[in-house]
Design a protein around this motif. Sequence first.
Motif, PDB file in Angstrom:
ATOM      1  N   ASP A  33      -8.137   5.191   0.674  1.00 40.72           N
ATOM      2  CA  ASP A  33      -8.957   6.395   0.547  1.00 40.72           C
ATOM      3  C   ASP A  33      -9.914   6.569   1.726  1.00 40.72           C
ATOM      4  N   ASP A  34     -10.213   5.473   2.414  1.00 39.87           N
ATOM      5  CA  ASP A  34     -11.067   5.585   3.593  1.00 39.87           C
ATOM      6  C   ASP A  34     -10.256   5.866   4.863  1.00 39.87           C
ATOM      7  N   ILE A  35      -8.920   5.743   4.775  1.00 39.68           N
ATOM      8  CA  ILE A  35      -8.050   5.981   5.935  1.00 39.68           C
ATOM      9  C   ILE A  35      -7.647   7.449   6.003  1.00 39.68           C
ATOM     10  N   CYS A  89      -0.599  11.291   4.365  1.00 39.76           N
ATOM     11  CA  CYS A  89      -0.729  10.232   5.366  1.00 39.76           C
ATOM     12  C   CYS A  89       0.256   9.113   5.056  1.00 39.76           C
ATOM     13  N   ASN A  90       0.543   8.331   6.061  1.00 39.92           N
ATOM     14  CA  ASN A  90       1.422   7.173   5.914  1.00 39.92           C
ATOM     15  C   ASN A  90       0.569   5.916   5.948  1.00 39.92           C
TER      16      ASN A  90
END
Length: 113
Positions: free
Chosen positions: A78-80, A87-88
Amino acid sequence: MNEQNQAEAPDPSGQQEKKGMNLFIYQIKQQTQWHILVTPDFKCALIFYGVLCVFFFLFGIILLASAGSQKTYEKRYDDICAIGTTCNVELEFSEQLSSPVYMYYNMKNFYSN
């Protein structure tokens, strides 16, 4: 002669016929079949439940041993990724995994209605 005619005369109420029919139904319902009747005493029940207890105890030990050999890895993303975007996420493991490998998806603090 009158007594003979009375005895052979049909019963107007039908009680004799009902008795015969009830006896017939009773004989159908109350059939005696061959069976084994087990009436365990205290010693027999103690042995049976003792064997059952040992079996389940050993089965529990086997389950605990197999659950202990499982590896769990968690990846927080969740922070990425930003919310609402695709997203991957790459997963890297520090050791070689043996097959079969199962992947579970876990969500925490998530409200769904």
